[in-house]
Motif scaffolding. Structure first.
Motif, PDB file in Angstrom:
ATOM      1  N   SER A  21     -15.866   9.470  16.115  1.00 57.96           N
ATOM      2  CA  SER A  21     -14.597   8.887  15.683  1.00 57.96           C
ATOM      3  C   SER A  21     -13.594   8.791  16.821  1.00 57.96           C
ATOM      4  O   SER A  21     -12.625   8.039  16.734  1.00 57.96           O
ATOM      5  CB  SER A  21     -13.994   9.716  14.545  1.00 57.96           C
ATOM      6  OG  SER A  21     -13.817  11.073  14.948  1.00 57.96           O
ATOM      7  N   LEU A  38      -9.709   7.292  20.923  1.00 56.99           N
ATOM      8  CA  LEU A  38      -8.884   7.199  19.725  1.00 56.99           C
ATOM      9  C   LEU A  38      -8.647   8.612  19.195  1.00 56.99           C
ATOM     10  O   LEU A  38      -9.340   9.546  19.592  1.00 56.99           O
ATOM     11  CB  LEU A  38      -9.585   6.361  18.656  1.00 56.99           C
ATOM     12  CG  LEU A  38      -9.808   4.879  18.930  1.00 56.99           C
ATOM     13  CD1 LEU A  38     -10.786   4.305  17.900  1.00 56.99           C
ATOM     14  CD2 LEU A  38      -8.493   4.113  18.900  1.00 56.99           C
ATOM     15  N   SER A  83      -9.468   9.074  13.290  1.00 61.55           N
ATOM     16  CA  SER A  83      -9.434   7.629  13.062  1.00 61.55           C
ATOM     17  C   SER A  83     -10.526   7.199  12.088  1.00 61.55           C
ATOM     18  O   SER A  83     -11.666   7.687  12.155  1.00 61.55           O
ATOM     19  CB  SER A  83      -9.616   6.878  14.384  1.00 61.55           C
ATOM     20  OG  SER A  83      -8.578   7.177  15.285  1.00 61.55           O
ATOM     21  N   ARG A 137      -8.352  -0.747  17.823  1.00 59.75           N
ATOM     22  CA  ARG A 137      -7.319   0.198  17.391  1.00 59.75           C
ATOM     23  C   ARG A 137      -7.135   0.107  15.873  1.00 59.75           C
ATOM     24  O   ARG A 137      -6.962  -0.994  15.335  1.00 59.75           O
ATOM     25  CB  ARG A 137      -5.981  -0.095  18.080  1.00 59.75           C
ATOM     26  CG  ARG A 137      -6.012   0.046  19.592  1.00 59.75           C
ATOM     27  CD  ARG A 137      -4.619   0.086  20.180  1.00 59.75           C
ATOM     28  NE  ARG A 137      -3.849  -1.122  20.002  1.00 59.75           N
ATOM     29  CZ  ARG A 137      -3.680  -2.063  20.924  1.00 59.75           C
ATOM     30  NH1 ARG A 137      -4.256  -1.944  22.116  1.00 59.75           N
ATOM     31  NH2 ARG A 137      -2.924  -3.125  20.679  1.00 59.75           N
ATOM     32  N   PRO A 138      -7.155   1.236  15.153  1.00 64.12           N
ATOM     33  CA  PRO A 138      -6.936   1.177  13.698  1.00 64.12           C
ATOM     34  C   PRO A 138      -5.621   0.530  13.324  1.00 64.12           C
ATOM     35  O   PRO A 138      -5.512  -0.085  12.257  1.00 64.12           O
ATOM     36  CB  PRO A 138      -6.965   2.658  13.283  1.00 64.12           C
ATOM     37  CG  PRO A 138      -7.778   3.332  14.336  1.00 64.12           C
ATOM     38  CD  PRO A 138      -7.470   2.602  15.610  1.00 64.12           C
ATOM     39  N   ASN A 181      -2.743   8.826  14.291  1.00 65.53           N
ATOM     40  CA  ASN A 181      -3.423   8.481  13.042  1.00 65.53           C
ATOM     41  C   ASN A 181      -3.293   9.626  12.054  1.00 65.53           C
ATOM     42  O   ASN A 181      -3.532  10.791  12.402  1.00 65.53           O
ATOM     43  CB  ASN A 181      -4.902   8.185  13.296  1.00 65.53           C
ATOM     44  CG  ASN A 181      -5.597   7.679  12.040  1.00 65.53           C
ATOM     45  OD1 ASN A 181      -5.472   6.509  11.692  1.00 65.53           O
ATOM     46  ND2 ASN A 181      -6.327   8.543  11.352  1.00 65.53           N
ATOM     47  N   SER A 199      -1.876   4.548  10.507  1.00 64.46           N
ATOM     48  CA  SER A 199      -2.154   4.553  11.938  1.00 64.46           C
ATOM     49  C   SER A 199      -1.046   3.832  12.689  1.00 64.46           C
ATOM     50  O   SER A 199      -0.553   2.785  12.236  1.00 64.46           O
ATOM     51  CB  SER A 199      -3.498   3.877  12.225  1.00 64.46           C
ATOM     52  OG  SER A 199      -3.819   3.948  13.602  1.00 64.46           O
TER      53      SER A 199
END
Length: 527
Positions: A128, A137, A141, A277-278, A385, A395
């Motif tokens: 993740s 990240l 995430s 990117r979320p 996040n 996020s």
């Protein structure tokens, strides 16, 4: 064009649906929960290492994550072994709860080492955490993809396509039907307990759906078409966006390193690319500060080395040598590698919900139409996040990027993104402010040497028509207001700069991390 886009959408949807159905099993058979303890004495049960609540009486694949089911090893209770134990021994409710908790833990513990979801770049990182290239990240995430296990080998498939109608105002605007898209596969193969080989392939059919000029986007700049600089358009991505290999080694329990080679690939410069990117995954448009922040995510020739300490959450130091030139106008070929540029990046994930990075790089002659211009790029970003509960997530991303171009000087960019998802509904927002030269925006002949601030404010909403069923299909809309100096009226007209679009967002459903499911499963057993 519309016929080609329709064929592409159908093909993309069928491919994801077919992959998601591999190994699916029916867990709702009548009587599957009847006399479980008695049947266990006669027949082996199977479960998923990541989802212990999935239990079946025959081998197969987990319908939630695609992992191969493993034999279920349970601690037999003395109350089930003999009449004597039933008469002479009694268990308190607290003892029973303890046994159930231990049982759930042992199922996971026996397979965690070889079935754990590791990053394809560094086996010491959770999957993740893996962003684009070698970027990070937050560990919390959400992951949208389909995972397959082949013994100890792992394959994760990601992707998204946005068939849409978009309308951009002003003299430099346009309206059209198109479909920005990408698809990616990540593969890892362990070499014993302390080493791993990883491979990634990312592709896009933008050359087909967007054409050579790309799609309309006010104040966007970068790359060229017919040997002329593109302006107010987002260039299409190449057919091959990443083709990379990596080798990672764990030296100590909290210290690891890796080597990464991409042709194409992404150097250690900037935050994760916007589509990974979320906070930006539901937005069909690229940021207008893309070439100040994360434009090197497609680079034909990259070599990166990194060292990672897992203390204090996770600290990483890495450096790259790479090709400075942006991809050429032929979006189907492999450009010549040059390895004439360099970069360095420090990343820190102090908590599971936060990812920080600062980076600097020298990019030699990035634009083919302006080969004498070199850029020193500096970036800093924070990605936060916050999981808010089952199927709820928030996020946010902040990015600052600075280009110091030879002959032009320093220009700044700022970006804030936010994405709130609750069940089938998602609301997202993006604000940007970028300093761009008249030369960059092709403001000839009056203002070519001046620097101007431009801004964009976007808000969007997506409602999933299909959600959590292997593939998410969302119906969305977005509205953007673009702010510019009054002196731009001679080029853009005196009307308000705005754009709107209606789109479908098609992607794999969210893949569970497993921890939350295990906690909920244990709590349910205790009840």
């Amino acid at each position: 064009m519309q016929k080609r886009i329709s064929i592409l959408i159908i093909t993309f949807t069928l491919a994801i649906s077919a992959g998601a159905q591999v190994g699916a099993i029916d867990l709702n058979r009548p009587g599957s929960e009847h006399n479980y303890e008695q049947e266990h004495e006669k027949k082996q049960k199977y479960t998923c290492p990541m989802h212990p609540e999935v239990i079946t009486d025959h081998p197969g694949d987990c319908p939630k994550c695609g992992m191969t089911l493993v034999p279920k090893e349970e601690k037999k209770h003395s109350t089930l072994n003999s009449d004597k134990s039933r008469v002479g021994t009694q268990h308190s409710p607290s003892d029973h709860q303890s046994d159930l908790s231990h049982q759930s833990h042992s199922i996971h513990e026996g397979h965690e080492m070889h079935m754990e979801m590791r990053s394809s770049i560094d086996l010491a990182d959770p999957m993740s955490r893996e962003g684009s290239g070698t970027s990070w990240l937050p560990d919390s995430s959400p992951m949208y993809g389909k995972m397959f296990m082949f013994d100890n080998d792992m394959l994760m498939l990601h992707g998204a396509i946005f068939p849409r109608y978009t309308n951009v105002s002003t003299r430099r605007g346009d309206d059209r039907i198109d479909a920005p898209n990408w698809v990616m596969g990540m593969y890892s193969h362990p070499l014993g307990d302390s080493a791993q080989i990883g491979a990634r392939l990312m592709m896009s059919l933008d050359p087909l759906t967007e054409g050579g000029r790309g799609y309309p986007l006010l104040f966007q700049t970068g790359e060229s078409w017919h040997d002329q600089p593109l302006h107010d358009r987002q260039h299409p991505h190449d057919l091959f966006d990443e083709l990379s290999l990596s080798l990672s080694q764990k030296f100590e329990h909290d210290f690891s390193g890796y080597l990464y080679f991409g042709y194409p690939g992404e150097p250690a410069l900037g935050p994760p690319a916007f589509m990974h990117r979320p906070s930006a995954m539901d937005d069909p448009d690229a940021p207008i500060g893309h070439h100040w922040q994360d434009s090197t995510h497609i680079t034909f020739g990259v070599a990166t080395a990194g060292l990672v300490w897992s203390r204090f959450g996770g600290i990483k130091i890495e450096g790259s040598i790479f090709t400075g030139r942006e991809p050429d106008e032929n979006r189907y070929d492999f450009d010549r590698p040059r390895f004439d540029s360099y970069s360095g990046r420090v990343s820190w994930n102090p908590t599971k919900n936060l990812a920080l990075q600062v980076s600097h790089g020298y990019i030699k002659s990035p634009e083919a139409v302006d080969p004498k211009t070199n850029i020193h790029r500096t970036t800093a970003s924070a990605i936060y996040n916050l999981p808010l509960g089952p199927d709820r997530n928030w996020s946010n991303t902040f990015v600052w990027g600075q280009n110091n171009a030879s002959g032009e000087g320093k220009t700044q960019s700022f970006l804030i993104e936010s994405n709130y998802q609750r069940g089938r509904d998602t609301v997202y927002f993006r604000w940007e402010r970028v300093q761009k030269s008249g030369h960059e925006l092709v403001l000839k002949p009056f203002a070519e040497s001046e620097i101007f601030p431009v801004s964009g404010y976007s808000i969007g909403y997506v409602h999933d028509l299909s959600h959590g069923n292997a593939i998410d299909i969302g119906l969305g809309t977005q509205f953007t207001i673009s702010d510019r100096p009054d002196s731009f009226d001679r080029y853009y007209g005196d009307d308000l700069g705005y754009s709107f679009q209606f789109f479908l967002r098609i992607r794999p459903s969210q893949h569970s991390h497993g921890e939350r499911d295990r906690a909920e499963h244990v709590a349910g057993m205790k009840k």
